[in-house]
Write an enzyme that holds these catalytic residues in place. Structure first.
Site, PDB file in Angstrom:
ATOM      1  N   ASP A  86       0.814  -1.216   0.000  1.00  0.00           N
ATOM      2  CA  ASP A  86       0.000   0.000   0.000  1.00  0.00           C
ATOM      3  C   ASP A  86       0.844   1.262   0.000  1.00  0.00           C
ATOM      4  O   ASP A  86       2.029   1.246   0.357  1.00  0.00           O
ATOM      5  CB  ASP A  86      -0.967   0.007   1.184  1.00  0.00           C
ATOM      6  N   ASP A 111       7.428   4.702  -1.304  1.00  0.00           N
ATOM      7  CA  ASP A 111       7.185   4.082  -0.012  1.00  0.00           C
ATOM      8  C   ASP A 111       5.921   3.245  -0.140  1.00  0.00           C
ATOM      9  O   ASP A 111       4.818   3.762  -0.027  1.00  0.00           O
ATOM     10  CB  ASP A 111       7.025   5.174   1.051  1.00  0.00           C
ATOM     11  N   GLU A 157      -0.075  -1.271   5.636  1.00  0.00           N
ATOM     12  CA  GLU A 157       0.994  -0.843   6.529  1.00  0.00           C
ATOM     13  C   GLU A 157       0.812   0.599   6.954  1.00  0.00           C
ATOM     14  O   GLU A 157       1.047   0.954   8.113  1.00  0.00           O
ATOM     15  CB  GLU A 157       2.351  -1.026   5.835  1.00  0.00           C
ATOM     16  N   HIS A 159       5.000  10.463   2.027  1.00  0.00           N
ATOM     17  CA  HIS A 159       3.658  10.834   2.496  1.00  0.00           C
ATOM     18  C   HIS A 159       3.241  12.230   2.045  1.00  0.00           C
ATOM     19  O   HIS A 159       2.259  12.771   2.553  1.00  0.00           O
ATOM     20  CB  HIS A 159       3.539  10.726   4.025  1.00  0.00           C
TER      21      HIS A 159
END
Length: 478
Positions: A75, A113, A143, A452
């Site tokens: 994910d 990521d 995750e 992120h």
């Protein structure tokens, strides 16, 4: 440097970028891994939350070697700029390379990521020329929203006693520990009354945001706490503030960059503006070196038919203003390590409820217990409801690690010195270590930044170099 799809790790990264795989939406990516295993004649297991484990027998000469596990999560965090139209449930990423050789996705998170880790594992699994011990590749899910996929694994799913976690970058760095975590959900049922006062929009913009584990110590601004401060300082200056809605942040594990508030006020617009600009100036001074772009948007809004009752509005705003947030404690044993923190990641207003979701991290159970108690006491005082879930332990430092020594020798052969980092981020390693306490673990990955956030990028030269070193580590695991 170009993104060369003739290189297998680049090819697989690009293939993954075409598959939407936000947390909770990984089935297509999971099925993609299953299809890969089937096409390559490899044993696999896919579970009820779409984790996939793919096993490959040892190459000749390695049959008696201890199995080696590699692991990455499927994910990604789905963040985008407000002016970008992108549907993370169906749209592929728009990849491009900048002049300095960094790979980006236009206006969105890149999925590096943990796309790099998945790509590395697929490339190694399909390579029949690489000498290797028995391999077990674990592709986990969810995750980014609390290590939820890893939590569903059982001890029998861990096919070995040494593991390379491919969810930590830096090229010459390896993590040696990680923090435990817990999610806090604070909510309040809303009560409204009719409104005849002017309505206003207040927005927080210009913050950098970022990973709430790796960057919490940098004192970057949190849009939710800053919006609450601006509003509370209006009240403390004697001005009228009544909330209509408060929304900020997109993910509980990302430091929120933006917040949007609608409020009403019987006070003069000029007085509101003057106080807001005073607070804005103070915050800009405070964030000069961590978030220089901070600004507050303030403008008249269309009429609001209703507003929160004064009691509910005040209690919600007081909670947001007083709620603990950010860096809490530092380690006294490991230089530079954050020992405890809390991130007020999201605030969401629906028709009848406001929900505040936070992620707490700590290497010590006592610090976690303290934060939980502080939230519970404050929430009780202000008539808010609390829920604490998805708590998991930390991964403690192991002084002896044969796998780490292998990585150290490979780095040395490339002219590098392996750097050991203790992480405040929540790694799935702690889950695996809890299942198999004797597990020997290292983390490995290329140079990347901006996780992120829509500024996420991957150094393609490092992506290549790190892959070559990873193959050498795998082959050295006899």
């Amino acid at each position: 440097m170009e993104f060369d799809l003739n290189k297998r790790h680049c090819f697989w990264f690009n293939e993954l970028a075409m598959i939407p795989r936000g947390s909770g939406n990984e089935k297509a990516a999971s099925d993609f891994i299953v299809k890969f295993a089937q096409d390559h004649g490899l044993a696999y297991k896919q579970d009820h939350v779409w984790n996939v484990i793919v096993d490959k027998p040892a190459s000749p000469g390695y049959e008696n070697a201890e199995p080696l596990i590699m692991q990455a999560h499927l994910d990604v965090v789905c963040e985008k700029n407000k002016d970008v139209e992108h549907d993370f449930t169906k749209d592929p990423l728009d990849l491009y390379v900048d002049e300095e050789g960094w790979l980006h996705a236009r206006g969105t998170t890149l999925g590096c990521d943990d796309g790099f880790g998945v790509s590395y594992m697929l490339s190694i699994l399909e390579d029949d020329t690489l000498p290797h011990p028995p391999l077990s590749c674990m592709f986990t899910t969810m995750e980014e929203i609390g290590l939820l996929g890893a939590r569903e694994l059982k001890k029998e799913d861990i096919h070995g006693k040494r593991l390379i976690n491919l969810d930590s970058g830096g090229e010459t760095k390896t993590s040696v520990s990680s923090a435990g975590g817990c999610t806090s959900i604070v909510s309040r049922a809303l009560e409204f009354e009719e409104n005849s006062d002017p309505a206003y929009f207040l927005g927080i913009r210009g913050l950098l945001g970022g990973h709430s584990g790796g960057l919490i110590h940098t004192e970057r601004g949190n849009s939710n706490t800053l919006a609450a401060r601006v509003l509370k300082e209006l009240q403390l200056a004697g001005l009228d503030v009544r909330l209509v809605s408060f929304n900020g942040g997109l993910k509980f594990n990302a430091i929120p960059r933006e917040a949007d508030v609608i409020f009403t006020s019987a006070s003069a617009p000029d007085a509101l503006e003057a106080q807001i600009r005073k607070t804005e100036k103070n915050i800009q001074s405070e964030l000069e070196f961590s978030d220089a772009g901070f600004k507050v948007l303030f403008e008249a809004h269309e009429a609001a038919a209703k507003k929160l009752t004064k009691t509910v509005s005040d209690e919600v705003l007081n909670f947001l203003f007083l709620m603990i947030n950010g860096f809490r404690h530092r380690s006294m044993a490991i230089e530079g390590l954050t020992a405890a923190s809390l991130n007020m990641g999201t605030v969401t207003t629906t028709e009848d409820k406001i929900v505040i979701e936070d992620l707490m991290r700590s290497a010590l159970d006592s610090h976690m217990d303290e934060m939980i108690d502080q939230i519970r006491v404050l929430a009780d005082l202000l008539h808010m409801d609390t829920e604490f879930k998805d708590r998991f332990p930390g991964w403690a430092y192991a002084r002896e690690s044969p796998l780490r020594e292998i990585a150290r020798q490979v780095e040395k052969a490339h002219g590098n010195e392996l750097q050991e980092n203790a992480s405040h981020g929540g790694l799935e390693c702690s889950i695996f270590k809890g299942l198999v306490p004797e597990l020997d673990i290292i983390t490995f990955g290329p140079i990347a930044s901006g996780a992120h956030t829509p500024d996420e990028k991957l150094d393609l030269a490092s992506f290549d170099r790190t892959f070559e070193m990873l193959k050498e580590i795998v082959s050295a695991c006899r």
